[in-house]
Scaffold this active site. Structure first.
Site, PDB file in Angstrom:
ATOM      1  N   ASP A  45       0.846  -1.205   0.000  1.00 44.51           N
ATOM      2  CA  ASP A  45       0.000   0.000   0.000  1.00 44.51           C
ATOM      3  C   ASP A  45       0.877   1.250   0.000  1.00 44.51           C
ATOM      4  O   ASP A  45       0.383   2.371  -0.107  1.00 44.51           O
ATOM      5  CB  ASP A  45      -0.996  -0.008   1.170  1.00 44.51           C
ATOM      6  CG  ASP A  45      -0.326   0.076   2.529  1.00 44.51           C
ATOM      7  OD1 ASP A  45       0.905  -0.094   2.607  1.00 44.51           O
ATOM      8  OD2 ASP A  45      -1.042   0.315   3.525  1.00 44.51           O
ATOM      9  N   SER A  46       2.212   1.057   0.060  1.00 47.20           N
ATOM     10  CA  SER A  46       3.138   2.176  -0.141  1.00 47.20           C
ATOM     11  C   SER A  46       2.930   2.777  -1.527  1.00 47.20           C
ATOM     12  O   SER A  46       3.391   3.894  -1.807  1.00 47.20           O
ATOM     13  CB  SER A  46       4.593   1.712   0.036  1.00 47.20           C
ATOM     14  OG  SER A  46       4.837   0.527  -0.694  1.00 47.20           O
ATOM     15  N   ASP A  84      -1.164  -6.243  -0.517  1.00 48.91           N
ATOM     16  CA  ASP A  84      -1.262  -5.562   0.779  1.00 48.91           C
ATOM     17  C   ASP A  84      -2.700  -5.091   0.990  1.00 48.91           C
ATOM     18  O   ASP A  84      -3.263  -4.392   0.136  1.00 48.91           O
ATOM     19  CB  ASP A  84      -0.324  -4.345   0.750  1.00 48.91           C
ATOM     20  CG  ASP A  84       0.250  -4.023   2.110  1.00 48.91           C
ATOM     21  OD1 ASP A  84      -0.085  -4.717   3.079  1.00 48.91           O
ATOM     22  OD2 ASP A  84       1.056  -3.064   2.186  1.00 48.91           O
ATOM     23  N   LYS A 113      -1.189  -9.447   2.806  1.00 46.93           N
ATOM     24  CA  LYS A 113      -0.521  -8.979   4.028  1.00 46.93           C
ATOM     25  C   LYS A 113      -1.450  -7.983   4.720  1.00 46.93           C
ATOM     26  O   LYS A 113      -2.123  -7.202   4.044  1.00 46.93           O
ATOM     27  CB  LYS A 113       0.811  -8.293   3.699  1.00 46.93           C
ATOM     28  CG  LYS A 113       1.466  -7.624   4.920  1.00 46.93           C
ATOM     29  CD  LYS A 113       2.864  -7.130   4.628  1.00 46.93           C
ATOM     30  CE  LYS A 113       2.918  -5.733   4.052  1.00 46.93           C
ATOM     31  NZ  LYS A 113       2.275  -4.679   4.875  1.00 46.93           N
ATOM     32  N   GLU A 115      -1.691  -5.354   8.435  1.00 45.29           N
ATOM     33  CA  GLU A 115      -0.952  -4.782   9.564  1.00 45.29           C
ATOM     34  C   GLU A 115      -1.665  -5.075  10.877  1.00 45.29           C
ATOM     35  O   GLU A 115      -2.894  -5.103  10.935  1.00 45.29           O
ATOM     36  CB  GLU A 115      -0.817  -3.263   9.382  1.00 45.29           C
ATOM     37  CG  GLU A 115       0.006  -2.891   8.163  1.00 45.29           C
ATOM     38  CD  GLU A 115       0.224  -1.386   8.030  1.00 45.29           C
ATOM     39  OE1 GLU A 115      -0.102  -0.618   8.963  1.00 45.29           O
ATOM     40  OE2 GLU A 115       0.722  -0.972   6.962  1.00 45.29           O
ATOM     41  N   GLU A 182       8.685  -4.098  11.008  1.00 45.92           N
ATOM     42  CA  GLU A 182       9.136  -2.806  10.472  1.00 45.92           C
ATOM     43  C   GLU A 182       9.677  -1.883  11.575  1.00 45.92           C
ATOM     44  O   GLU A 182       9.046  -1.725  12.626  1.00 45.92           O
ATOM     45  CB  GLU A 182       7.967  -2.122   9.725  1.00 45.92           C
ATOM     46  CG  GLU A 182       8.375  -0.761   9.131  1.00 45.92           C
ATOM     47  CD  GLU A 182       7.435  -0.235   8.060  1.00 45.92           C
ATOM     48  OE1 GLU A 182       6.486  -0.941   7.660  1.00 45.92           O
ATOM     49  OE2 GLU A 182       7.675   0.911   7.617  1.00 45.92           O
TER      50      GLU A 182
END
Ligand code: KIV
Length: 281
Positions: A45-46, A84, A113, A115, A182
Site C-alpha cells: 500500500d506504499s 497488501d 498482508k 498490519e 518494520e
C-alpha cells in the site's frame, strides 16, 4: 523455466536461506524484479505514497490496490505475489476481511498482508480457514501512524518490545505464513525470529530476520527522500531525468526523429496524392 515460489517454499527457507522481498506495483517492474530473482513481490500500500503521491497510506482503497495487484500478476512472476490489504479493508469485520482478501486472490495475488498484532488474530484465523495465506506486519504499522504518533522507531523500551513479541506469537498462532517486522529494534526482531516458526522479514529492523524487504522506489533511487533504513542501489531518478532532458533537447533541435524513426510513402503514390489534392482545390 523455474517453478513458481509458494508460501510453503518461503517457510522452508527459514533458518536456511535468506528471503529477498521487494515491492512492485505494475507489470513492467514486476517483470524486472522477478528477472532479478526476488523470492516475493509485495504489492504494497506504499503505492499510495510512491506511485500516487499521497502523504500517507491511509487514502488508498481496495479498487486501486486491486488494479496494482492485477497489473503485477499479469507479469506471471515466479516470485510469490503478496497483495497488501489497504486501511479499512480488514478492520471492520471478519466478513469484510475475508471478502476483500478473496478479491486480492481473484486479482492474481498468491497471498495477502495486513498490519497489526494480536488484535487481528481472529480475522487472520478466519482468513486462513477460508484458504487465504496471510502475512503479518508488526512493529511500525504505517496505517496506524496517527495512533502511534508518527513513523516512530518501535521496541526500544521493554514494555513496547514485550508487546511486539507477544504480537508476533499471536500472529504465528493465528496461522500467518510470515511476519514483516518494520522499524523495530534489532534485538526484538532477533528474539522474534528465534521464537516463531515462520519466517520474519525485516524492514529497518536489522540483520537477524529470515529476510528483508525494501520499497522499490527507495532501492532504485526514484524518490529524493528515503527512510533512514533504506538503501539506494541505483540512481534511477538522475538516469530518467537525464534521458528525458536529452529527448527534450533533441525535439527542440529537430534531432529526433531521425531517418530511422519514420517511414515514407512510395514516391509515385505521393505524387498521385498531391495531384488529387490539387484537383480538389
Ligand atoms: O506497503 C509497503 O511497502 C509495506 C512495506 C514497507 C513492508 O508494507
Amino acid at each position: 523455466m523455474h517453478d513458481k515460489i509458494t508460501v510453503r517454499d518461503l517457510i522452508k527457507k527459514k533458518g536456511k536461506e535468506k528471503i529477498a522481498m521487494v515491492t512492485a506495483y505494475d507489470y513492467a517492474f514486476a517483470r524486472l524484479v522477478d528477472e532479478a530473482g526476488v523470492d516475493a513481490i509485495l504489492v504494497g500500500d506504499s503505492a499510495a505514497m510512491v506511485v500516487h503521491g499521497l502523504s500517507s497510506t491511509l487514502p488508498i482503497d481496495m479498487d486501486t490496490m486491486l488494479l496494482h495487484v492485477s497489473s503485477v500478476a499479469r507479469a506471471k512472476p515466479r516470485a510469490l505475489v503478496i497483495g497488501d490489504m489497504p486501511f479499512l479493508s480488514y478492520e471492520v469485520s471478519t466478513e469484510e476481511a475475508i471478502r476483500n482478501a478473496g478479491l486480492m486472490l481473484k486479482a492474481g495475488a498468491d497471498a495477502v498482508k495486513l498490519e497489526g498484532g494480536a488484535e487481528q488474530a481472529d480475522k487472520i484465523k478466519a482468513m486462513v480457514k477460508a484458504g487465504i495465506p496471510v502475512m503479518g506486519h508488526i512493529g511500525l504499522t504505517p496505517q496506524r501512524y496517527l495512533v502511534l504518533g508518527g513513523y516512530r522507531k518501535r521496541g526500544k523500551r521493554i514494555v513496547e518490545a514485550e508487546k511486539i513479541i507477544e504480537d508476533a506469537k499471536a500472529l504465528e498462532k493465528a496461522g500467518v505464513f510470515a511476519i514483516v517486522i518494520e522499524f523495530t529494534a534489532a534485538e526484538v526482531a532477533k528474539i522474534i525470529t528465534e521464537e516463531v516458526s515462520v519466517p520474519t522479514i525485516c524492514i529497518g529492523s536489522g540483520p537477524y530476520c529470515d529476510g528483508q524487504v525494501l520499497v522499490l522506489h527507495d532501492l532504485l533511487g526514484i524518490n529524493t527522500e528515503i527512510p533512514p533504513f533504506a538503501k539506494k542501489y541505483a540512481d534511477l531518478r538522475s538516469i530518467v531525468v537525464n534521458a528525458v532532458k536529452r529527448y527534450v533537447d533533441d525535439v527542440r533541435n529537430s534531432v529526433f526523429p531521425a531517418d530511422e524513426h519514420y517511414f515514407h510513402m512510395k514516391d509515385k503514390d505521393y505524387k498521385e496524392l498531391v495531384k488529387r489534392l490539387s484537383k480538389q482545390i
